[in-house]
Design a protein around this motif. Sequence first.
Motif, PDB file in Angstrom:
ATOM      1  N   SER A   1       0.733  -1.130   0.220  1.00  0.00           N
ATOM      2  CA  SER A   1      -0.178   0.022   0.242  1.00  0.00           C
ATOM      3  C   SER A   1       0.487   1.224   0.156  1.00  0.00           C
ATOM      4  CB  SER A   1      -1.125   0.041   1.088  1.00  0.00           C
ATOM      5  OG  SER A   1       0.062   0.268   2.629  1.00  0.00           O
ATOM      6  N   SER A   2       2.227   1.134   0.364  1.00  0.00           N
ATOM      7  CA  SER A   2       3.154   2.629   0.184  1.00  0.00           C
ATOM      8  C   SER A   2       2.851   3.340   1.467  1.00  0.00           C
ATOM      9  CB  SER A   2       3.260   3.301  -1.207  1.00  0.00           C
ATOM     10  OG  SER A   2       3.625   2.607  -1.969  1.00  0.00           O
ATOM     11  N   HIS A   3       2.797   2.147   1.726  1.00  0.00           N
ATOM     12  CA  HIS A   3       1.945   3.317   3.639  1.00  0.00           C
ATOM     13  C   HIS A   3       2.979   3.952   4.477  1.00  0.00           C
ATOM     14  CE1 HIS A   3       1.758   3.391   7.799  1.00  0.00           C
ATOM     15  NE2 HIS A   3       0.720   3.723   7.996  1.00  0.00           N
ATOM     16  N   PRO A   4       3.260   5.738   4.568  1.00  0.00           N
ATOM     17  CA  PRO A   4       3.899   6.271   4.651  1.00  0.00           C
ATOM     18  C   PRO A   4       5.396   6.167   5.612  1.00  0.00           C
ATOM     19  CG  PRO A   4       2.323   6.874   5.388  1.00  0.00           C
ATOM     20  CD  PRO A   4       2.071   5.863   4.836  1.00  0.00           C
ATOM     21  N   TRP A   5       4.654   5.334   6.600  1.00  0.00           N
ATOM     22  CA  TRP A   5       5.511   5.229   7.747  1.00  0.00           C
ATOM     23  C   TRP A   5       6.135   3.782   7.896  1.00  0.00           C
ATOM     24  CZ3 TRP A   5       1.514   5.524  12.350  1.00  0.00           C
ATOM     25  CH2 TRP A   5       1.499   7.080  12.582  1.00  0.00           C
ATOM     26  N   PHE A   6       5.398   3.201   7.057  1.00  0.00           N
ATOM     27  CA  PHE A   6       6.268   0.800   7.111  1.00  0.00           C
ATOM     28  C   PHE A   6       6.903   0.712   5.503  1.00  0.00           C
ATOM     29  CE2 PHE A   6       2.817   1.153  10.517  1.00  0.00           C
ATOM     30  CZ  PHE A   6       3.432   0.557  11.618  1.00  0.00           C
ATOM     31  N   GLY A   7       5.959   1.166   4.735  1.00  0.00           N
ATOM     32  CA  GLY A   7       6.433   1.070   3.623  1.00  0.00           C
ATOM     33  C   GLY A   7       7.712   1.326   3.322  1.00  0.00           C
ATOM     34  N   PRO A   8       8.164   2.769   2.911  1.00  0.00           N
ATOM     35  CA  PRO A   8       9.449   3.398   2.934  1.00  0.00           C
ATOM     36  C   PRO A   8      10.638   1.807   3.465  1.00  0.00           C
ATOM     37  CG  PRO A   8       8.751   4.617   2.678  1.00  0.00           C
ATOM     38  CD  PRO A   8       7.522   3.756   3.524  1.00  0.00           C
ATOM     39  N   PRO A   9      10.642   1.517   5.079  1.00  0.00           N
ATOM     40  CA  PRO A   9      11.609   0.968   5.253  1.00  0.00           C
ATOM     41  C   PRO A   9      11.576  -0.894   4.635  1.00  0.00           C
ATOM     42  CG  PRO A   9      10.210   1.693   7.021  1.00  0.00           C
ATOM     43  CD  PRO A   9      10.486   2.203   5.738  1.00  0.00           C
ATOM     44  N   ILE A  10      10.276  -1.628   4.334  1.00  0.00           N
ATOM     45  CA  ILE A  10      10.355  -1.969   3.910  1.00  0.00           C
ATOM     46  C   ILE A  10      10.653  -2.704   2.206  1.00  0.00           C
ATOM     47  CG2 ILE A  10       8.289  -4.362   3.060  1.00  0.00           C
ATOM     48  CD1 ILE A  10       7.307  -3.663   5.625  1.00  0.00           C
ATOM     49  N   HIS A  11      10.244  -1.163   1.531  1.00  0.00           N
ATOM     50  CA  HIS A  11      10.705  -1.278   0.278  1.00  0.00           C
ATOM     51  C   HIS A  11      12.415  -1.291   0.451  1.00  0.00           C
ATOM     52  CE1 HIS A  11      11.493   1.123  -3.376  1.00  0.00           C
ATOM     53  NE2 HIS A  11      10.744  -0.077  -3.893  1.00  0.00           N
ATOM     54  N   ASP A  12      13.447  -0.363   0.924  1.00  0.00           N
ATOM     55  CA  ASP A  12      14.721  -0.763   1.322  1.00  0.00           C
ATOM     56  C   ASP A  12      14.990  -2.246   1.470  1.00  0.00           C
ATOM     57  OD1 ASP A  12      14.424   2.561   1.292  1.00  0.00           O
ATOM     58  OD2 ASP A  12      14.640   2.515   2.985  1.00  0.00           O
ATOM     59  N   TRP A  13      14.968  -2.499   2.294  1.00  0.00           N
ATOM     60  CA  TRP A  13      15.063  -3.707   2.640  1.00  0.00           C
ATOM     61  C   TRP A  13      14.473  -5.071   1.283  1.00  0.00           C
ATOM     62  CZ3 TRP A  13      18.419  -6.268   5.593  1.00  0.00           C
ATOM     63  CH2 TRP A  13      18.148  -8.117   5.924  1.00  0.00           C
ATOM     64  N   GLN A  14      13.714  -4.448   0.820  1.00  0.00           N
ATOM     65  CA  GLN A  14      13.745  -5.284  -0.395  1.00  0.00           C
ATOM     66  C   GLN A  14      14.379  -4.945  -1.765  1.00  0.00           C
ATOM     67  OE1 GLN A  14       9.217  -5.420  -1.637  1.00  0.00           O
ATOM     68  NE2 GLN A  14       8.410  -6.642  -0.069  1.00  0.00           N
ATOM     69  N   LEU A  15      14.649  -3.635  -1.910  1.00  0.00           N
ATOM     70  CA  LEU A  15      15.510  -3.086  -3.157  1.00  0.00           C
ATOM     71  C   LEU A  15      17.353  -3.880  -2.552  1.00  0.00           C
ATOM     72  CD1 LEU A  15      13.844  -0.558  -4.509  1.00  0.00           C
ATOM     73  CD2 LEU A  15      14.301  -2.744  -5.504  1.00  0.00           C
ATOM     74  N   TYR A  16      17.376  -3.546  -1.348  1.00  0.00           N
ATOM     75  CA  TYR A  16      19.180  -3.245  -1.090  1.00  0.00           C
ATOM     76  C   TYR A  16      19.335  -4.203  -0.274  1.00  0.00           C
ATOM     77  CZ  TYR A  16      17.845   0.990  -3.063  1.00  0.00           C
ATOM     78  OH  TYR A  16      17.786   2.154  -4.408  1.00  0.00           O
TER      79      TYR A  16
ATOM     80  N   LEU B   1      22.104  -6.946  13.189  1.00  0.00           N
ATOM     81  CA  LEU B   1      21.891  -5.291  13.173  1.00  0.00           C
ATOM     82  C   LEU B   1      22.780  -4.882  12.743  1.00  0.00           C
ATOM     83  CD1 LEU B   1      18.997  -4.229  13.283  1.00  0.00           C
ATOM     84  CD2 LEU B   1      19.609  -3.129  15.764  1.00  0.00           C
ATOM     85  N   MET B   2      24.080  -4.823  13.351  1.00  0.00           N
ATOM     86  CA  MET B   2      25.019  -3.794  13.607  1.00  0.00           C
ATOM     87  C   MET B   2      25.812  -4.184  12.221  1.00  0.00           C
ATOM     88  SD  MET B   2      24.873  -2.091  15.630  1.00  0.00           S
ATOM     89  CE  MET B   2      27.111  -1.486  14.888  1.00  0.00           C
ATOM     90  N   ARG B   3      25.824  -5.719  11.747  1.00  0.00           N
ATOM     91  CA  ARG B   3      26.234  -6.486  10.386  1.00  0.00           C
ATOM     92  C   ARG B   3      25.493  -5.763   9.358  1.00  0.00           C
ATOM     93  NH1 ARG B   3      30.169 -10.693  10.996  1.00  0.00           N
ATOM     94  NH2 ARG B   3      29.936 -10.652   8.708  1.00  0.00           N
ATOM     95  N   LEU B   4      24.122  -5.165   8.838  1.00  0.00           N
ATOM     96  CA  LEU B   4      23.595  -5.289   7.842  1.00  0.00           C
ATOM     97  C   LEU B   4      23.787  -3.770   7.251  1.00  0.00           C
ATOM     98  CD1 LEU B   4      19.860  -5.383   9.019  1.00  0.00           C
ATOM     99  CD2 LEU B   4      20.515  -6.608   7.387  1.00  0.00           C
ATOM    100  N   PRO B   5      24.153  -3.395   6.167  1.00  0.00           N
ATOM    101  CA  PRO B   5      24.974  -1.898   5.431  1.00  0.00           C
ATOM    102  C   PRO B   5      23.559  -1.280   5.669  1.00  0.00           C
ATOM    103  CG  PRO B   5      23.730  -4.294   3.790  1.00  0.00           C
ATOM    104  CD  PRO B   5      23.296  -5.076   5.159  1.00  0.00           C
TER     105      PRO B   5
END
Length: 116
Positions: free
Chosen positions: A42-57, A103-107
């Motif tokens: 749904s591209s939720h403004p709070w949850f969408g971008p972090p999930i999108h970042d994880w999926q792409l990068y 968590l610290m090893r994540l890019p």
Amino acid sequence: MKRWCLMALGWLAFATGIVGIVLPLLPTTPFMLLAAALFARSSHPWFGPPIHDWQLYRGIRRHARRRAIVFILLSFSVSLLVVPLPWVRLLLVVIMGILLTWLMRLPVLEPVAMAK
């Protein structure tokens, strides 16, 4: 219309997951995973971008990492104060260490890298 339906279902799944924290027969994790998937779609403004970042990068933004570290330390600290058994405390410390190490090893995603 589709976006609003996905967000409404996401909030319903999220609320059900929260209720599952205190009700023993209602699972929390599947509802939280469902909520994350619905919010991402749904591209939720709070949850969408972090999930999108994880999926792409496969990474996390710096402020999200800091926030996660603070909440992990707070929640495990409260648990360590409440739990009376020494072996359970030790287990909690080990789990916290593994979680923080992962968590610290994540890019860390920089704004320039995300713009490409």
